[in-house]
Design an enzyme around this catalytic site. Structure first.
Site, short mmCIF file in Angstrom:
data_model
loop_
_atom_site.label_atom_id
_atom_site.label_comp_id
_atom_site.label_asym_id
_atom_site.label_seq_id
_atom_site.Cartn_x
_atom_site.Cartn_y
_atom_site.Cartn_z
N HIS A 76 0.82 -1.21 0.00
CA HIS A 76 0.00 0.00 0.00
C HIS A 76 0.85 1.26 0.00
O HIS A 76 1.92 1.32 0.61
CB HIS A 76 -0.98 0.00 1.17
CG HIS A 76 -0.35 -0.05 2.54
ND1 HIS A 76 0.01 1.07 3.23
CD2 HIS A 76 -0.05 -1.11 3.33
CE1 HIS A 76 0.52 0.72 4.41
NE2 HIS A 76 0.49 -0.59 4.50
N ASP A 84 -0.41 4.32 0.97
CA ASP A 84 -0.84 5.27 1.99
C ASP A 84 -0.15 5.00 3.32
O ASP A 84 0.38 3.91 3.58
CB ASP A 84 -2.36 5.23 2.16
CG ASP A 84 -2.88 3.86 2.60
OD1 ASP A 84 -2.31 2.84 2.15
OD2 ASP A 84 -3.84 3.80 3.38
N ASP A 135 6.09 0.68 7.35
CA ASP A 135 4.70 0.36 6.99
C ASP A 135 4.19 1.31 5.91
O ASP A 135 3.50 2.28 6.23
CB ASP A 135 3.84 0.46 8.25
CG ASP A 135 2.41 0.02 8.05
OD1 ASP A 135 2.13 -0.67 7.05
OD2 ASP A 135 1.57 0.37 8.89
N GLU A 176 -5.07 1.13 2.24
CA GLU A 176 -4.99 0.00 3.17
C GLU A 176 -5.11 0.44 4.62
O GLU A 176 -5.61 -0.32 5.46
CB GLU A 176 -3.66 -0.74 2.95
CG GLU A 176 -3.57 -2.10 3.64
CD GLU A 176 -3.08 -2.02 5.09
OE1 GLU A 176 -3.19 -3.03 5.81
OE2 GLU A 176 -2.57 -0.94 5.48
#
Length: 448
Positions: free
Chosen positions: A78, A80, A110, A144
């Site tokens: 992802h 975002d 992340d 996500e």
């Protein structure tokens, strides 16, 4: 600076904050950057939006045909990130600063660091003329960090043809170094707890705050939330978690008593961090909304609860929730995804082998995530998902603390390690070096 570190730094400089309300900058700029790199690698990226600025990118890499019978492998991640308060960070969360061998920024772990590994490997393959052993579908997705509806959900529902032939997938939250003393564990995610985000509503009788309440919905909801928060969920040892605990026992040279797991958590706190969050279902109240004036008893009170349940535990979880809420509080799902699991064999064994080739001291173990990823969306297409974004970490870097935490950062050498591991996992056999010689890839390669 090596190519993977430069790509990571560039991605981190692009603010893709997802506040869950759709008011953030969106993923478009990051998607355009990714599409440019994929185009430079000779691929034909497909760029699409589910809403203005909510942009995703998908590209297919043709395989050598040596593993065509297994279908294509989806590599997804992802674009975002969750919000970050710059005043709390030592370096600005969107600086992408590289300092002391670490790349700093929101999303370093992340999961823009993982995306940069995939992109760097794709560019390197293009320069060397390397093909993967099976078709790859590379997906860089929006949303996500909220429900995934604007990213993986939209891709699965509106662009299903892009994933034709995909049978398995790898993504975030697995393959990282987890130190326990001198032992280097590498959890490989084979499952995720289900997600049940719920809106609770209590209705009563509105009235003056100075008079005895006839039916106060605020009080009713508060009592229900207290019952939820105080509930001690029973241990439900799933086969996947049992495999993890068995793997930990062998790696650590000890016996973990399955009948006394709460005591074992106290005895082995470091190892237990990998399983204590997946022994039980959970339901945490997270938001409250009630009333509009201090001297008015409202007619309605609402709250939100983050519920998570283990594979095979959905019905028991929901029955328990309803019992604890009582008859005067109703629930509706804000987001619901069933738990997913994949076998700790087949592709799992290949993931472990690729890690061992670069770190012969690695101890891979199966792992179940407490939270969830976009793997749940792709499971609707019958794609079995694994958490595997390989990353070598030093003992003093708190991996779990980096997720949504302050001063998120990732080691450059860890990213370079991840590229080598992915190369060993994905490249066609003729392009691979002798697996008995760890680190034989000529990484890192500097940018021209």
């Amino acid at each position: 600076m090596s190519e993977v570190a430069e790509i990571c730094s560039q991605l981190l400089r692009i603010d893709t904050t997802n506040d869950g309300g759709g008011d953030g900058p969106g993923e478009r700029r990051a998607a355009e950057y990714v599409a440019g790199l994929l185009d430079a690698a000779g691929l034909d990226p497909v760029v699409f939006e589910s809403a203005p600025r909510r942009t995703s990118v998908v590209a297919r890499v043709a395989g050598s045909g040596s593993s065509s019978a297994r279908g294509a492998l989806l590599v997804h991640g992802h674009l975002d990130v969750v919000p970050a308060d710059a005043s709390e960070w030592r370096t600005h969360p969107f600086s992408g600063e590289v300092e002391d061998g670490l790349v700093h920024g929101r999303g370093a772990v992340d999961m823009k660091g993982s995306l940069s590994m995939t992109l760097a490997l794709t560019l390197d393959w293009a320069r060397r003329g390397v093909r993967p052993k099976r078709d790859l579908v590379l997906a860089f997705l929006a949303d996500e960090e909220a429900t995934g509806e604007y990213g993986a959900g939209h891709a699965v529902e509106r662009h299903r043809d892009l994933f034709d032939g995909c049978t398995e997938a790898i993504s975030e939250s697995g393959g990282f170094t987890w130190h326990d003393g001198d032992v280097r564990l590498y959890p490989l995610a084979v499952g995720e707890r289900g997600t049940a985000w719920m809106r609770l509503t209590a209705r009563g009788v509105a009235g003056h705050g100075s008079k005895p309440a006839v039916d106060n919905p605020v009080a009713e909801l508060a009592r229900a939330l207290a019952r939820l928060a105080d509930h001690r969920w029973p241990v439900r040892l799933t086969p996947e978690v049992a495999q993890l605990i068995d793997g930990l026992s062998r790696a650590l040279g000890t016996t973990i008593d399955l009948d006394r797991l709460d005591e074992e958590i106290e005895r082995l706190p470091r190892a237990a961090a990998l399983f204590r969050g997946v022994l039980r279902n959970s339901a945490n109240p997270t938001m409250l909304d009630a009333g509009y004036k201090v001297n008015v008893i409202p007619g309605t009170a609402r709250a939100h609860v983050d519920g998570r349940f283990l594979p095979g535990q959905r019905e028991e979880f929901l029955e328990t929730i309803d019992r604890l809420l009582g008859p005067k509080v109703t629930r509706e799902f804000v987001s619901f995804d069933d738990a997913v699991s994949s076998p700790a064999e087949g592709l799992y064994d290949e993931l472990a082998t690729a890690l061992l080739a670069e770190d012969p001291g690695a101890r891979p173990v199966p792992y179940v995530m407490t939270g969830g990823t976009d793997a749940k969306w792709f499971a609707r297409l019958g794609i079995r998902g694994y958490g595997f974004a390989p990353l070598m970490l030093p003992p003093d870097l708190d991996y779990f603390g980096m997720f949504h935490g302050v001063d998120e950062r990732v080691p450059v050498k860890g990213l370079e390690f991840g590229v080598r591991v992915l190369d060993r996992l994905l490249a066609a056999p003729a392009a691979k070096p002798d697996a008995a010689q760890p680190g034989s890839r000529a990484w890192p390669r500097p940018l021209p």
